[in-house]
Structures are given as C-alpha cells and as structure tokens.
Design an enzyme around this catalytic site. Structure first.
Site, mmCIF file in Angstrom:
data_model
loop_
_atom_site.group_PDB
_atom_site.id
_atom_site.type_symbol
_atom_site.label_atom_id
_atom_site.label_comp_id
_atom_site.label_asym_id
_atom_site.label_seq_id
_atom_site.Cartn_x
_atom_site.Cartn_y
_atom_site.Cartn_z
ATOM 1 C CB SER A 107 65.511 7.479 10.213
ATOM 2 O OG SER A 107 64.584 7.271 11.181
ATOM 3 C CG ASP B 76 54.169 7.977 -1.419
ATOM 4 O OD1 ASP B 76 54.650 7.465 -2.241
ATOM 5 O OD2 ASP B 76 54.172 6.383 -0.219
ATOM 6 C CE LYS C 46 68.563 3.972 11.213
ATOM 7 N NZ LYS C 46 66.331 3.398 11.800
#
Length: 824
Positions: free
Chosen positions: A534, A545, A559
């Site tokens: 999460s 990224d 998740k």
C-alpha cells in the site's frame, strides 16, 4: 542563498554575505520585521510571517527558529511584533508551546485590541498541540477577556471562539454562554458577531436564531455577508448528506418490512442463523451478533480481500494504530510466556515510563491497589492509560527479586509514573559505518512524515552521506502520509500517485508540495520485501519511477487499491466530552451518551470499502489480481532493482537457537556483566566484527550452554541480548536491520557505497562481517561453516545413540550430505 531571498521582503542584504554572519542577519531580519509589524494589520502580519518562513530553507531553518525563541524569551519584541514572531515560529519545527503561550497571553490584556485579536487567533489555532495545563492557562486568560464588557466586541467573540477550540470541561460551556449572550443582544452588530462565532464552531442548527441571523447577514455586502453565505452553504451540504443517510435508513426499513420481519432475500440468513444455533456442534457457544458480523465480513470479503467489516472492538484497535497517539505511560507491553506476568517488552524511550526508570523485562505486578496477576492484558492496559499529567503508581518486580514479592509487593518496589501524551514512534534510525544512514519507517501513521523528517535531519547532522529507507514489513497506512513522505525525497510538484474511482467524476493526483529535504546528490536506497504494501509501495514506486532511488529486496505485496472507512448506516458512536479537542475518545473523558448503558465508550461498527485504484507516476498499476477462486492472475507489486531474499538459516539451527534462548543464560550473562562493561557492550552492539572473543568470559559461557551451535551462532544470539540492553541504556531503539546479520541490508549498503564511488571492502566493519549466501539463500557466516556442519553430524549420531541405535532415512540422507559438503 536563503538569506539573500529574504532580502526580497525589503531588507538590504548582501548576496555574498559570509556564512559566519548568518546569525546576525537572522537577528536583523527579525528585529526589522518585528518593528514594522507595529503599524500593520493582522492580515499583513500573517502574510509577512508566512513569507519569511517559506523562504527559510534547511540551511538556516534551525538557527532561524532558535533566534525567534531567544527574542521571545528576552522580551525583545512587544505588541504586534510578538504576533509576527509567534506566527513565524508556529511555522517552524520543534515548537516550544509553553513559550508561545507565555508570549501571547499578555497581549490579551493589551490596550491594542488588534494585538489581542491576533493573540486570540493564534492561541485558538495552535491550541490543539498544547498539553492540558497550557490549554487550561490559555483558556482562562481568553475567557477573562470574553467576559469583559468593556473590551471590543469582536475581540470578545474571538476569545470565546478560541476557548471553544482549546478549553477543557466547563471552560467550553462558559465560552458558549458568552456567544449566546451576543446572539441574544438587541444590538444587530453584536448579534452578528455571536452568530458568526457560533457558526465558526459548527453550531448552527443546534441553537435557535443562529440560522436566521446568518440569513440576515447573507443578504448584506462585505466580509460578514460572504462569511455567512459560506456557513449557510456548509449547512446545505450537511443537510443534503443527512437526507441521503435518512433515505438509506428508510430503504433498510423497507427491506425489513413494517411488520418487523425481514424481507424474502434476508429470510435465508435468519434461517441459517437459527440452524447454526440449533444443530451445529459449536452452535451454543456462538452468539447471534457474532454470526451476523461473520456474515457482514463475508459479504465484504467476497468483493475483494481488502474490504472488511470492523466490529466496535476491532475498529478501536485499528484506529489506535493509525492515530499513533494516546494518553498513558509509554511502553510496549505483553504477557511473558515464561511466567505469565504483565511485562514491559520495551519502553517507548521518549515516554514517561522510561523517564521514571522502567526498563525492558520489568514486571508490573500491581497498579495502585489493583493486582495485575491473572488479569487480561487489555484490562491492564486500560488501567495504565489515562489523562496526561495524572499519576499512576506501579509496583515493579524484576528478576532476581524474591518471588514472594510478586503477590505481595512492598513500597520500595513502587514507581510513580506521570502519564503523558504518547506518540508511538514509527521511525528508528542509526548511522552505520561509512557514513550510511539507515532509517526505518514501520507504518504510515499521522506522524510518519514528521518523525521521518526529524530522523533524517539527525542523520545528516551526524554526517550521513547516503541514506537507506527501510520499508520492509511496512503494510501501509494513510495515503496522505505516503505523499508527505515522498515529499522529503522529491522536488516540489512531482506526481507521487494518481487514483482512479468508479464513482468520482475526476481522478485525483497527489503531488509533492515542498522542496526535497534530501540533497539531490545524496544516494538513496529503499529496502522492500513481500510484506511492504500500500503506502509503502506508493513511496517506493514513486522514488523508483522518478529515478530518485535504487530498490533492494523482494517484490512487494501488490496492494494498489484505496479504502475508505464508513460508519455502518444506522449506527452511532457513543458520545463524549472531547476535553482535549482531538476528535477522539480518550479513556479519561466523560461519556455523555452511552447507547447500550454498559458504562464503556463504544464505537459504532465500521466498514472498510475499496473505492479507488492507484497508479504510480509512470501510469503502472501494482495491484495483485486474483480470479474468482483466489488464484493469482497478476502478481502485481514492485520489482526491486536488486533482488535479494531475507536472511535464512537451516531449520535445525533455528531450533537449537530457540533452545539456547529459552535457557535465559545469555540474558543472565548480560545482567551480570553489563554494569562493568557498558562502553564495551555499546561498541559490540553497534558491531563486534563477528568476533566472539571480544565478549568477556565468552568461552566459559559457551561451555555452560551445552549446544551443538557454533561459537559464532551463540555470539549472534548474545549480541541480540546486548543490543536489547544497550538500547535501554541509551534510550534509543536500534532499527530492525543489523548490517552484520541482514543480507538485504548488506546489499543496500553495497548499492549506496557504489553510488558514492566506494567499495564495501574498504570499510573494515563491512569487510569483516558481510555474510556469504549459498544458492538456496541460506546464510553461511564467514566464521565457521565447516565446524557447524561437523557439529550437526555429531548431533545426528548422538540422537541415534540415545535412541535405538538406528538413524532414520532422513537422518542418513542429511548425514551423507553434511559429510559430502565437509569433503569439499
């Protein structure tokens, strides 16, 4: 430079100012801004404070805050100048709230009503952070002005509103009474101020005349009219939501039917409950309520594995984990399986228990006049919790004392602890050899980003040149805190995560809002494992990224969905007097509405429902997808840049290690030797070079244990005990990761040093201790692989000798394997 940027506020600062003059320049800025504030409006003062604070960067942030504190303590400012200083200080770090209150309270009695008005604004706005004593002091001073008919009406109203925000008990009701008096005045100006004051606290429908007065004001031009229209719009929204809730309840009533019987679609549920309670083997032991809760859980779990039903008890525990704050003594506790005594498993080192002298493994055998022996752990915890700044008397038994004192403790065992506002620390950190800072974040609670910021700043002050963020076993928490944590690593304006919803018209983007705390050239490595989920995945994925971090470890959990928690329609929490204005029930607060009259505060049941999916900055989803039978269709998760499994040891070795720990000989060794070797043990806790000879009397200890474990294995177990004792002594917990024993952390260190152009072999602490991992991921310490294999072989032969003289097929297979390995 930051000081040059401050010159934009109107100061003539040299852009090439020497660093040694920073302190003088800060003092000059504060002096000039404070003097200029004397003739400014409150709006301009707030704007100046915000502008100055926003231009203060990390390089002079702490000196800037310290300079303000010095001026406030010395009385170097007065009137509106104090307002500027306190407003700027409240935007800084590590605020001394007692200093703020002591600076603002005198302004309430000032002849300058504007200064008094500003003081009331600041006291009411920052009061939620005060302790009980400060709240009471500030509220008394505010209430005195609110009751003074000779003071400016607007000032009186603002003081009453501030008391309503921060006051305790009767102070709040007294403040509300003052606002009622304004509302019932014959003077329309005073009525307007009373109505706006009550509306600012959300009191509109509950008090006659407030809404009608707002309607009157809404028709007028000016600030009061705009404010009244805004409050009425909020009221319309609230009424709309209430209408929707009422319709939902009416729909539920229609399903049940006017006769009180359930509708046809629910009759099967009723019949099943009856059948279970009638014929099931355990039917007499389960209540109807438990069966209904199980049905509700099954309904939500059938949609996805993250949607869930929370019983009142389950929600209470869940809410505590997220809030991370409570009133109590500050300790991790539990029942010791060896003696079933209520035990301090570790104090929270910033909390009252540690300050009062409580340590790991202390046994609390009585609380005031109430014995804890045989009591449920939760019941004992409830006794320990309470209003901050109230005392609780604990009777503490320690190993080595007479065991008869457990049942009959004496007064010399008593320790009085003053309860406090406890923040459960989500962050632990340590500066490792080679200038590598290790910081562990255990959960994304409401204090996660602020505590992480403090830890990073401490590591930087201590010389960290690279940072490892450990998110292993962090199962997530608040989405907003995920954004706030990413804010520390990424520049302003970068996307952290996007959310997609079925019911929302517009998807949401969460972007960073501040400049990065971490210098751009500082290497960052993030540790993840299969239990990182999460919010952990949001942070790790965003840093990956944006190419701000290297990820090390295992693929994360997967998740990628967002849940919201709702009160089950038709249910209500019990009501209470929120004395500290934190929006949560604390166990010392008065229950004003006890729906089931059980004398306990009960939460309404909650449902946690998946409402959104999130996507990382590059658009990828990391959500693990399952088919209807629970089989994995898509693994999801985040792949690390460097794959590395966790530290593993052979099963037989783990069994033997548990046996050794069960003897308590290692802990007894620490207790005998710690006081005489504090400095040595502190060094060994940080690193012992895998050298058992550094421990005094180690060979005698090893011989007394009678184990097939190698000396290096026993050294490993002994160092665990040393670290436990040392962290108690220094008041600072070690992170979960230990560079000597943790192969994932070792890989992260390699990555960090490589980015700095360094090699781990050039750092002696690493060169001597980093482990060898075989093809199965099993740790083989550099110290004595061969000897441990020999010992295991001897153990197999000894077991056969003690038995029927035969070795099982599995034993023979393992023996051949061990002998084969030893030949290589």
């Amino acid at each position: 430079m930051t000081l040059t940027a401050l010159a934009l506020l109107g100061l003539s600062l040299s852009p090439s100012l020497p660093a040694t003059q920073d302190s003088d320049e800060v003092e000059a800025i504060l002096a000039e801004r404070g003097t200029a504030a004397a003739t400014k409006s409150l709006e301009d003062i707030w704007s100046d404070a915000q502008a100055v604070a926003s231009l203060v960067g990390d390089e002079i942030g702490a000196p800037f805050d310290a300079a303000i504190d010095r001026r406030l303590r010395s009385g170097g400012a007065e009137g509106r100048g104090v307002l500027f200083l306190t407003a700027a200080r409240l935007l800084g770090e590590e605020i001394d709230h007692e200093l703020i209150v002591n600076a603002l309270v005198p302004l309430l009695g000032s002849a300058d009503d504007t200064a008094g008005l500003g003081a009331a604004n600041l006291l009411g706005g920052s009061g939620s952070e005060y302790g009980t004593g400060l709240k009471e002091l500030a509220a008394d001073a505010l209430l005195k002005v609110a009751r003074d008919g000779d003071r400016d009406p607007l000032l009186r109203v603002e003081c009453a509103v501030a008391v309503h925000k921060i006051g305790l008990g009767t102070q709040v009701s007294d403040a509300r009474a003052e606002l009622y008096e304004f509302l019932n005045s014959a003077d329309p100006n005073l009525r307007a101020k009373g109505a706006l004051g009550l509306a600012s606290e959300g009191i509109i429908q509950e008090v006659p005349r407030v809404e009608s007065e707002l309607d009157r004001l809404a028709a007028l031009p000016g600030d009061d009219g705009r404010l009244a229209r805004a409050y009425l719009k909020q009221l319309d929204i609230r009424r709309y939501k209430d209408t929707e809730l009422r319709r939902a309840r009416e729909h539920a009533s229609q399903i049940i039917g006017s006769s009180g019987k359930v509708g046809p679609d629910l009759e099967r549920v009723e019949r099943l409950i009856h059948l279970i309670q009638t014929i099931h083997l355990e039917g007499s032991d389960v209540t109807r309520e438990e069966l209904v809760e199980a049905a509700l859980s099954g309904m939500l779990n059938s949609l996805d594995r993250h949607s869930a039903y929370f019983s009142p008890e389950a929600y209470k525990a869940f809410e505590q984990d997220l809030e991370a704050e409570y009133g109590g003594i500050g300790a991790y506790v539990g029942s010791d399986p060896d003696d079933n005594l209520f035990t301090i498993t570790r104090p929270i080192y910033s909390g009252p228990a540690y300050k009062a002298g409580l340590m790991t493994d202390d046994k609390v055998v009585r609380i005031d006049d109430w014995p804890t022996i045989g009591q449920e752990v939760d019941d004992v915890i409830d006794r320990l919790k309470g209003r901050p700044d109230t005392p609780v008397k604990l009777y503490v038994w320690r190993r080595g004392m007479d065991t008869s004192l457990i049942d009959r403790p004496t007064e010399d065992m008593a320790v009085t602890v003053m309860r406090g506002k406890i923040t459960i620390p989500p962050v632990h950190f340590e500066l490792l050899p080679g200038g590598v800072g290790l910081i562990e974040l255990t959960t994304f609670s409401r204090v996660a980003s602020s505590e992480l910021r403090k830890g990073i700043q401490e590591l930087e002050r201590n010389g960290a040149t690279a940072l490892i963020l450990d998110l292993r076993n962090n199962t997530g928490g608040l989405l907003t805190e995920a954004r706030n944590v990413a804010d520390l690593f990424l520049p302003r304006g970068e996307i952290v995560v996007r959310t997609e919803s079925r019911v929302s018209e517009a998807n949401r983007e969460y972007k960073t809002r501040k400049p990065a705390l971490i210098p751009e050239d500082m290497p960052v490595v993030v540790l993840i494992n299969r239990f990182s989920a999460s919010a952990s995945e949001i942070v790790a994925g965003a840093l990956q990224d944006h190419k701000r971090s290297v990820l090390v470890g295992q693929r994360s959990f997967g998740k990628g969905s967002v849940q919201n928690i709702f009160v089950l329609p038709g249910e209500d929490d019990d009501e209470f007097a929120d004395e500290n204005d934190n929006g949560r029930f604390d166990n010392w607060e008065e229950i004003t509405e006890d729906h089931d009259e059980d004398g306990e505060f009960d939460y309404a049941p909650r449902i946690k429902v998946t409402i959104e999916r999130y996507r990382l900055p590059t658009g990828r989803s990391i959500h693990r997808e399952l088919d209807g039978e629970g089989n994995i269709e898509s693994n999801g998760g985040i792949d690390p840049d460097h794959e590395m499994g966790p530290t593993r040891r052979e099963q037989w070795r783990l069994v033997e290690m548990r046996k050794v720990q069960g003897t308590r000989k290692l802990r007894e060794y620490i207790e005998r030797n710690f006081d005489a070797n504090k400095e040595l043990f502190a060094q060994l806790a940080s690193g012992d070079g895998d050298d058992h000879a550094k421990y005094p009397g180690f060979d005698e200890l090893y011989d007394s244990i009678d184990t097939v474990l190698s000396k290096n294995d026993v050294r490993f177990l002994l160092r665990l005990e040393v670290r436990r004792r040392v962290q108690d002594a220094r008041g600072h917990a070690f992170p979960y990761g230990d560079y000597q024993e943790d192969v994932q952390l070792q890989e992260a260190i390699r990555s960090a040093l490589t980015q700095l152009g360094q090699d781990v072999t050039n750092v002696p602490a690493y060169a001597n201790t980093f482990d060898v991992v075989d093809e199965n991921g099993i740790v083989k310490s550099n110290a004595d692989v061969g000897r441990s294999q020999l010992r295991r072989a001897l153990k197999l032969l000894a077991d056969a000798t003690d038995g029927d003289g035969r070795i099982s097929e599995d034993g023979m297979r393992e023996l051949r394997e061990l002998m084969g390995k030893s030949d290589k």
